[in-house]
Write an enzyme that holds these catalytic residues in place. Structure first.
Site, short mmCIF file in Angstrom:
data_model
loop_
_atom_site.label_atom_id
_atom_site.label_comp_id
_atom_site.label_asym_id
_atom_site.label_seq_id
_atom_site.Cartn_x
_atom_site.Cartn_y
_atom_site.Cartn_z
N ASP A 1 0.97 -0.86 -0.41
CA ASP A 1 -0.40 -0.46 0.40
C ASP A 1 1.19 1.32 -0.20
OD1 ASP A 1 0.91 0.19 3.01
OD2 ASP A 1 -1.22 -0.01 3.53
N HIS A 2 0.74 2.22 -0.20
CA HIS A 2 1.06 3.86 0.38
C HIS A 2 2.20 4.08 1.39
CE1 HIS A 2 -2.64 4.01 2.41
NE2 HIS A 2 -2.12 4.82 3.80
N CYS B 1 3.44 -2.79 4.49
CA CYS B 1 2.61 -1.78 4.48
C CYS B 1 2.90 -0.80 5.18
CB CYS B 1 1.02 -2.04 5.32
SG CYS B 1 0.85 -3.28 6.26
N GLY B 2 2.56 -0.17 6.19
CA GLY B 2 3.76 0.99 6.86
C GLY B 2 4.04 -0.17 8.83
N THR B 3 3.04 -0.96 9.39
CA THR B 3 3.64 -2.31 9.68
C THR B 3 3.77 -3.05 9.28
OG1 THR B 3 1.45 -1.98 10.38
CG2 THR B 3 2.40 -0.12 11.51
N GLY B 4 3.10 -3.55 8.79
CA GLY B 4 3.13 -5.32 8.31
C GLY B 4 2.03 -6.08 8.99
N GLY C 1 -1.93 -5.20 9.16
CA GLY C 1 -2.87 -5.55 8.28
C GLY C 1 -2.79 -6.00 7.10
N MET C 2 -1.68 -6.22 6.11
CA MET C 2 -1.24 -7.25 5.32
C MET C 2 -1.18 -8.43 5.96
SD MET C 2 -1.33 -5.57 2.03
CE MET C 2 -0.52 -4.15 1.06
N HIS D 1 10.81 -22.74 10.24
CA HIS D 1 9.42 -23.96 11.65
C HIS D 1 8.49 -23.66 10.78
CE1 HIS D 1 11.91 -24.25 15.15
NE2 HIS D 1 12.40 -24.85 14.04
N ARG E 1 8.81 -32.67 11.96
CA ARG E 1 8.00 -32.57 12.90
C ARG E 1 7.13 -31.07 12.41
NH1 ARG E 1 12.23 -30.63 15.62
NH2 ARG E 1 12.67 -28.56 16.86
N HIS E 2 7.44 -30.35 12.06
CA HIS E 2 7.19 -28.84 11.85
C HIS E 2 5.85 -28.84 10.30
CE1 HIS E 2 9.71 -27.10 14.21
NE2 HIS E 2 11.12 -27.17 13.78
C1 RB5 Z 1 -1.57 3.31 6.68
O1 RB5 Z 1 -1.94 4.56 7.12
C2 RB5 Z 1 -1.31 1.78 7.35
O2 RB5 Z 1 -2.23 1.93 7.84
C3 RB5 Z 1 -0.96 0.81 6.69
O3 RB5 Z 1 -0.56 0.73 5.59
C4 RB5 Z 1 -0.77 -0.26 7.44
O4 RB5 Z 1 0.25 0.39 8.08
C5 RB5 Z 1 -1.85 -1.56 8.32
O5 RB5 Z 1 -1.76 -2.25 8.85
#
Ligand code: RB5
Length: 143
Positions: free
Chosen positions: A8-9, A65-68, A70-71, A98, A132-133
C-alpha cells in the site's frame, strides 16, 4: 522462483527497493502495485497477491504496508497462505524453517532498508525444515 509483490502507500518505497533486490537475486517478479504513494486500501493489495499464492500460480508473495500488521492479517485469511510478519533476521529465518511461510510481510515504518534487505535475502534462501514442523502446519486446516 515466481514472486508476486505488493504494497500500500505506506510500503510503496520499500516495495520498489525489494522488487529490484528480488530481481537481482534471479527471481521472476510480478509487481501488482501500488505504483505511487497515493492512498490505497491494504486489503485490496493483499487480495491481489494472495489470490495468486492461494491458487499456486506463483511460488511466494511479499506484502509491505506501514506496519506489516494489516497485510499479515488479511493474507492469513487465505487457506493456502502462511503469512509471516518479519522484523529481523531471526523471524525471517524461523518463518521459513519452522512455518514454511509462503508470504513475507514487512512494515516500512518499522524497519530500515538494511534490515529489510537482510530479511528478504534470508527469507528467500532458507528452506523449510519439514519433519515435526510439517505436521504442525498441517494442523492449521483444523483452526
Ligand atoms: C496506512 O496508513 C497503514 O494503516 C497501513 O499501511 C498498515 O500499516 C496497516 O496495517
Amino acid at each position: 522462483m515466481k514472486i508476486v509483490i505488493g504494497a500500500d502507500h505506506g510500503g510503496f518505497h520499500l516495495k520498489e527497493m525489494v522488487g529490484l533486490l528480488v530481481t537481482e537475486l534471479g527471481h521472476e517478479v510480478q509487481d501488482i502495485g501500488c505504483y505511487s504513494t497515493a492512498s490505497v486500501d491494504y486489503p485490496d493489495i493483499a487480495r491481489l497477491v494472495c489470490e495468486k499464492v492461494d491458487a499456486g500460480t506463483v511460488d511466494r508473495g511479499i506484502l509491505i504496508c506501514g506496519t506489516g500488521l494489516g497485510m499479515s492479517m488479511a493474507a492469513n485469511r487465505y487457506a493456502q497462505v502462511r503469512a509471516a510478519l518479519c522484523h529481523d533476521h531471526y523471524t525471517a529465518r524461523m518463518s521459513r524453517e519452522h512455518n514454511n511461510a509462503n508470504v513475507l510481510c514487512m512494515g516500512e515504518r518499522v524497519i530500515g532498508p538494511g534490515v529489510a534487505e537482510d530479511i528478504v535475502r534470508t527469507w528467500l534462501a532458507v528452506e523449510f525444515s519439514g519433519g515435526r514442523h510439517l505436521g504442525r502446519i498441517e494442523l492449521f486446516s483444523k483452526c
